[in-house]
Write a protein that holds these residues in place. Structure first.
Motif, PDB file in Angstrom:
ATOM      1  N   ASN A  67      27.443 -19.809  23.331  1.00 30.93           N
ATOM      2  CA  ASN A  67      27.332 -18.554  24.080  1.00 30.93           C
ATOM      3  C   ASN A  67      28.667 -17.952  24.496  1.00 30.93           C
ATOM      4  N   SER A  68      29.761 -18.619  24.182  1.00 32.71           N
ATOM      5  CA  SER A  68      31.074 -18.107  24.560  1.00 32.71           C
ATOM      6  C   SER A  68      32.099 -18.571  23.533  1.00 32.71           C
ATOM      7  N   PRO A  69      33.217 -17.869  23.409  1.00 34.56           N
ATOM      8  CA  PRO A  69      34.220 -18.235  22.400  1.00 34.56           C
ATOM      9  C   PRO A  69      35.077 -19.422  22.854  1.00 34.56           C
ATOM     10  N   LYS A  70      34.451 -20.566  22.958  1.00 33.58           N
ATOM     11  CA  LYS A  70      35.141 -21.758  23.440  1.00 33.58           C
ATOM     12  C   LYS A  70      34.751 -22.968  22.601  1.00 33.58           C
ATOM     13  N   LEU A  82      39.141 -25.297  25.009  1.00 32.54           N
ATOM     14  CA  LEU A  82      40.025 -24.247  24.510  1.00 32.54           C
ATOM     15  C   LEU A  82      39.219 -22.975  24.293  1.00 32.54           C
ATOM     16  N   GLU A  83      39.808 -21.866  24.678  1.00 30.03           N
ATOM     17  CA  GLU A  83      39.166 -20.573  24.500  1.00 30.03           C
ATOM     18  C   GLU A  83      39.803 -19.856  23.319  1.00 30.03           C
ATOM     19  N   LEU A  84      38.983 -19.241  22.483  1.00 25.40           N
ATOM     20  CA  LEU A  84      39.446 -18.495  21.316  1.00 25.40           C
ATOM     21  C   LEU A  84      39.183 -17.009  21.499  1.00 25.40           C
ATOM     22  N   ARG A  85      39.923 -16.220  20.761  1.00 25.34           N
ATOM     23  CA  ARG A  85      39.587 -14.796  20.730  1.00 25.34           C
ATOM     24  C   ARG A  85      38.232 -14.639  20.054  1.00 25.34           C
ATOM     25  N   PRO A  86      37.418 -13.688  20.501  1.00 24.50           N
ATOM     26  CA  PRO A  86      36.076 -13.527  19.922  1.00 24.50           C
ATOM     27  C   PRO A  86      36.079 -13.377  18.404  1.00 24.50           C
ATOM     28  N   ALA A  87      37.079 -12.657  17.854  1.00 20.11           N
ATOM     29  CA  ALA A  87      37.126 -12.462  16.404  1.00 20.11           C
ATOM     30  C   ALA A  87      37.308 -13.787  15.677  1.00 20.11           C
ATOM     31  N   LEU A  88      38.129 -14.663  16.239  1.00 19.58           N
ATOM     32  CA  LEU A  88      38.340 -15.965  15.600  1.00 19.58           C
ATOM     33  C   LEU A  88      37.104 -16.840  15.735  1.00 19.58           C
TER      34      LEU A  88
END
Length: 338
Positions: free
Chosen positions: A175-178, A205-211
């Motif tokens: 549910n989140s870019p992590k 670690l958090e990623l940019r949504p596109a990645l």
């Protein structure tokens, strides 16, 4: 092991395996050597023999000592109290003797030491691994997509090769870019002969949504490989098996051949150096204080906290700054447009 045997072990640690006398190295099974039989060749017999660097020798001795100490405690746990105490005393003496042979390692930067990629070389690497690039060294579409993701994730997060290869689909947040780096020692879910485990602390670690979208796109393609459905690891071979460390080594060898002029020491670990250099540049641009930058870097890389900076509010602030810097430096690594 006797004290002379421990000294011989420390002495053997300074040589490459190939430089040890073949007739004195007894192979028990692949990559496992009977150290009781190891002796170095005389220099007069092999003038071309060169020792490994002192940092490698020190690491070998340190790991050997940790393993022997583990064995002592493991078997000592079943002994009567008096014998267990005697074994502990003997072990302490042996470990002090072994570690006394460990060379001093200078912390100063040495000529030829590993550094991150220059901005120009980073651009060349990213251009070469683009799945649609004419100089992309891989033929199959899945391999091109997977190898692009491997290099970009290493550059984007600074994680180690073993952390990436140990990453499981269940470690991704739906549910989140992590994603979460988890330490899994002796995992029953890893069928590789040499399991890939994280050496640093567990962390998110958090990623940019596109990645992150690119990761899920890769997973969709991955699901088309029937054998892969039984493998929890994210990064797999085109045959559906969890990818090996040797395959990562080959990936970067292929990349060096495809892009003449890239550093000859370009490996997955150079990606980690590159991340840290970019992190420092971004932290400076954001005018972070040295203490905040250090804590933010430690949090992102899974390193131990500095004991002087262990207060909860400092950690929270550092985590927020770390995520902010990490997301900012990923802007140039978004997935290519389809």
């Amino acid at each position: 092991m006797t004290l002379p045997e421990l000294t011989r072990l420390a002495e053997a640690a300074q040589y490459r395996l190939a430089d040890l006398a073949d007739d004195e190295v007894e192979s028990v099974k692949p990559q496992v050597i009977n150290l009781h039989s190891v002796r170095r060749r005389l220099k007069s017999q092999t003038p071309e023999t060169q020792p490994v660097d002192v940092a490698t020798q020190a690491s070998r001795i340190r790991y050997a000592a940790a393993y022997l100490e583990f064995l002592s405690g493991y078997f000592g746990a079943d002994l009567p109290k008096e014998q267990r105490a005697q074994l502990k005393e003997s072990t302490d003496i042996g470990m002090r003797a072994l570690l006394s042979n460990m060379p001093m390692v200078s912390r100063r930067d040495k000529p030829g030491a590993r550094h991150g990629l220059s901005p120009e070389d980073q651009n060349r690497v990213l251009a070469a691994i683009d799945p649609d690039s004419p100089i992309n060294p891989w033929k199959r579409g899945f391999v091109r997509h997977r190898n692009w993701l491997i290099v970009v994730l290493l550059l984007a997060t600074g994680m180690r090769r073993g952390e990436l290869l140990g990453l499981q689909i269940g470690d991704l947040s739906p549910n989140s870019p992590k994603l979460t780096i988890v330490r899994r020692a002796d995992s029953a879910s890893d069928a590789r002969m040499t399991q890939q485990v994280a050496k640093t602390n567990a962390r998110e670690l958090e990623l940019r949504p596109a990645l992150m979208r690119a990761v899920w796109e890769y997973i969709k393609v991955r699901r088309s490989i029937k054998a892969a459905r039984r493998v929890p690891q994210l990064i797999i071979s085109d045959e559906g098996e969890a990818l090996s460390a040797q395959s990562i080594t080959k990936l970067f060898a292929d990349l060096r051949r495809a892009c003449p002029g890239l550093p000859v020491n370009l490996t997955s670990h150079v990606m980690r150096h590159t991340w840290n250099e970019r992190f420092s540049e971004q932290a400076e641009h954001m005018q972070l204080s040295d203490s905040v930058e250090e804590r933010a870097r430690n949090e992102q890389q899974g390193w131990a906290d500095d004991s002087k900076m262990s207060k909860t509010y400092t950690r929270r602030h550092a985590q927020a700054k770390g995520r902010q810097v990490a997301l900012k430096l990923q802007e140039a690594l978004d997935a290519p447009e389809k």
